[in-house]
Each structure stands twice: as C-alpha cells, then as structure tokens.
Design a protein around this motif. Structure first.
Motif, PDB file in Angstrom:
ATOM      1  N   ASP A 154      -4.688   4.889   7.663  1.00  0.00           N
ATOM      2  CA  ASP A 154      -5.498   5.313   6.495  1.00  0.00           C
ATOM      3  C   ASP A 154      -5.494   4.251   5.397  1.00  0.00           C
ATOM      4  N   LYS A 155      -4.352   3.593   5.244  1.00  0.00           N
ATOM      5  CA  LYS A 155      -4.193   2.598   4.174  1.00  0.00           C
ATOM      6  C   LYS A 155      -4.579   1.188   4.625  1.00  0.00           C
TER       7      LYS A 155
ATOM      8  N   GLU B  98       2.903  10.452  13.193  1.00  0.00           N
ATOM      9  CA  GLU B  98       2.601  10.926  11.833  1.00  0.00           C
ATOM     10  C   GLU B  98       2.570   9.745  10.852  1.00  0.00           C
ATOM     11  N   ILE B  99       3.567   8.874  10.943  1.00  0.00           N
ATOM     12  CA  ILE B  99       3.611   7.698  10.056  1.00  0.00           C
ATOM     13  C   ILE B  99       2.393   6.809  10.306  1.00  0.00           C
TER      14      ILE B  99
ATOM     15  N   GLU C 281       0.813  -1.217   0.000  1.00  0.00           N
ATOM     16  CA  GLU C 281       0.000   0.000   0.000  1.00  0.00           C
ATOM     17  C   GLU C 281       0.845   1.265   0.000  1.00  0.00           C
ATOM     18  N   LEU C 282       2.092   1.158   0.513  1.00  0.00           N
ATOM     19  CA  LEU C 282       2.860   2.379   0.754  1.00  0.00           C
ATOM     20  C   LEU C 282       4.329   2.067   0.987  1.00  0.00           C
TER      21      LEU C 282
ATOM     22  N   LYS D 268      -0.576   7.479  11.272  1.00  0.00           N
ATOM     23  CA  LYS D 268      -1.815   8.002  10.661  1.00  0.00           C
ATOM     24  C   LYS D 268      -1.954   7.482   9.230  1.00  0.00           C
ATOM     25  N   HIS D 269      -0.852   7.546   8.482  1.00  0.00           N
ATOM     26  CA  HIS D 269      -0.872   7.102   7.077  1.00  0.00           C
ATOM     27  C   HIS D 269      -1.045   5.593   6.982  1.00  0.00           C
TER      28      HIS D 269
ATOM     29  N   ILE E  74       7.447   3.934   2.806  1.00  0.00           N
ATOM     30  CA  ILE E  74       7.796   5.050   3.707  1.00  0.00           C
ATOM     31  C   ILE E  74       9.304   5.225   3.675  1.00  0.00           C
TER      32      ILE E  74
ATOM     33  N   LEU F  81       5.826   7.901   0.598  1.00  0.00           N
ATOM     34  CA  LEU F  81       5.716   9.038   1.500  1.00  0.00           C
ATOM     35  C   LEU F  81       7.073   9.269   2.157  1.00  0.00           C
TER      36      LEU F  81
ATOM     37  N   VAL G 246       8.751  11.056   5.173  1.00  0.00           N
ATOM     38  CA  VAL G 246       8.482  11.708   6.460  1.00  0.00           C
ATOM     39  C   VAL G 246       9.830  12.096   7.048  1.00  0.00           C
TER      40      VAL G 246
END
Length: 196
Positions: A79-80, A72-73, A33-34, A75-76, A36, A56, A58
């Motif tokens: 979300d995913k 902060e990480i 999904e992501l 949260k993302h 980082i 992303l 960060v």
C-alpha cells in the motif's frame, strides 16, 4: 526517493537515528513510509509519534503462523509502495513471504563483526569471549541467522579494561555513524536498478 519501511522490536534508537539523518538532509535519497513493530509497547512507537512517522503494530500472536503474519505486513508495505525493508533491532526471523516479496531488498544491522557472534546477543557474546575486536555489520537478510551476504562492516578494537556497558556504547555509536551511509548507498543502487 526510495521508500523505506523500518522494522523494530524495542527502543528504536537506530530507527530514530535513521529518521533524524533523513530529516536533517544527510540521508538524501530515502523516505520512511512506515515503522513496523511486533511488540505493542515498543518504545520505538513513541519515537515514531515524535518524529511524525506512520507506525503499525502487528501482533504475531494474532496469526496462525509466520506466513499469515507476514502476509498482513506485506499488504501495508505494498500500500505504501515500500522498496526497501530496514531491520533496526527487529528480533524476529524474516520468513518466506517477505523474502520472496523483497529479494535483496531487506537489510539488517548486527552488533558484531560477522560471521563472529551471530544471534540475539552479539555484543555480550563478544564481550564474554574476551576477543580483541568486534564490530558492526550490515547485511542482506536470508533464511539463516545473520548469514546473509555482507554489505559493509567495520571493526572496533576492544580495550580489555572496558565493561560490557562501555563496549555497548562503542558498538551503538558505530551503528549510528555507519548505518545511514550504508542505507544511502543501497538506495542509490535501488534507484539505478529501478530506472533500468
């Protein structure tokens, strides 16, 4: 399908290898999904663009402390819908925020046969120690430095004639071969746990 986030700090060769294995159908039960990254110019970002993986950056320096950075990480990740964090050359210690949010759901690949040669320079340390073998280890992440429970590891016998570069090539080749299979096994486990 288990949703992964991959964390990287540098070139991202393990990241690319995992994504390629997913995209060619060999790693069947995972989707990334992501990506980082904690470094603005990490080459892993270029690989993510090429592979159409959302990424992303960060910046750890933008936060007062590790808790704020990881919040902060997180949260993302939420979300995913991320279920598993895969560290692939991520050069930061994971702190309390992520460890508590993802108990036994953060894995790391380490280029040495743990518990030998933990830390940032596993390959070089093994080479300089003139040991007869090293290897690759995948382990769960805990508060320590490469101290988490070992999931899978394989050995490489070191030929005394090898240069450090040659040893690095052998270690990386084993990482690429081994890591996707271990991820698949863990994803199968997560699917079983999450359907209970």
């Amino acid at each position: 399908m288990v949703k992964l986030a991959i964390f990287a700090s540098g070139s991202g060769t393990n990241f690319e290898n995992i994504i390629t294995t997913i995209q060619n159908g060999k790693l069947k039960n995972a989707v990334c999904e992501l990506l980082i990254v904690d470094k603005e110019h990490a080459y892993a970002i270029e690989r993510a663009k090429k592979l159409n993986i959302p990424y992303l950056y960060v910046n750890p320096k933008a936060y007062a402390n590790k808790e704020e950075y990881e919040t902060e990480i997180l949260k993302h990740l939420k979300d995913k819908g991320v279920q598993l964090i895969v560290l692939a050359g991520y050069m930061r210690f994971i702190g309390k925020v992520l460890l508590e949010a993802y108990p036994k759901r953060i894995i790391n690949i380490h280029p040495a046969y743990l518990p030998n040669f933990p830390g940032a320079h596993g390959i070089r340390d093994a080479y300089e120690a003139k040991v007869s073998f090293t290897g690759v280890t995948v382990h769960y992440v805990d508060e320590g430095v490469d101290t988490g429970e070992i999931i899978h590891q394989e050995k490489i016998d070191i030929d005394p004639s090898w240069s450090l570069d040659t040893l690095e090539e052998h270690v990386h080749a084993l990482e690429y071969q081994m890591f996707p299979g271990v991820i698949q096994t863990i994803c199968e486990q997560i699917e079983r746990e999450d359907t209970k």
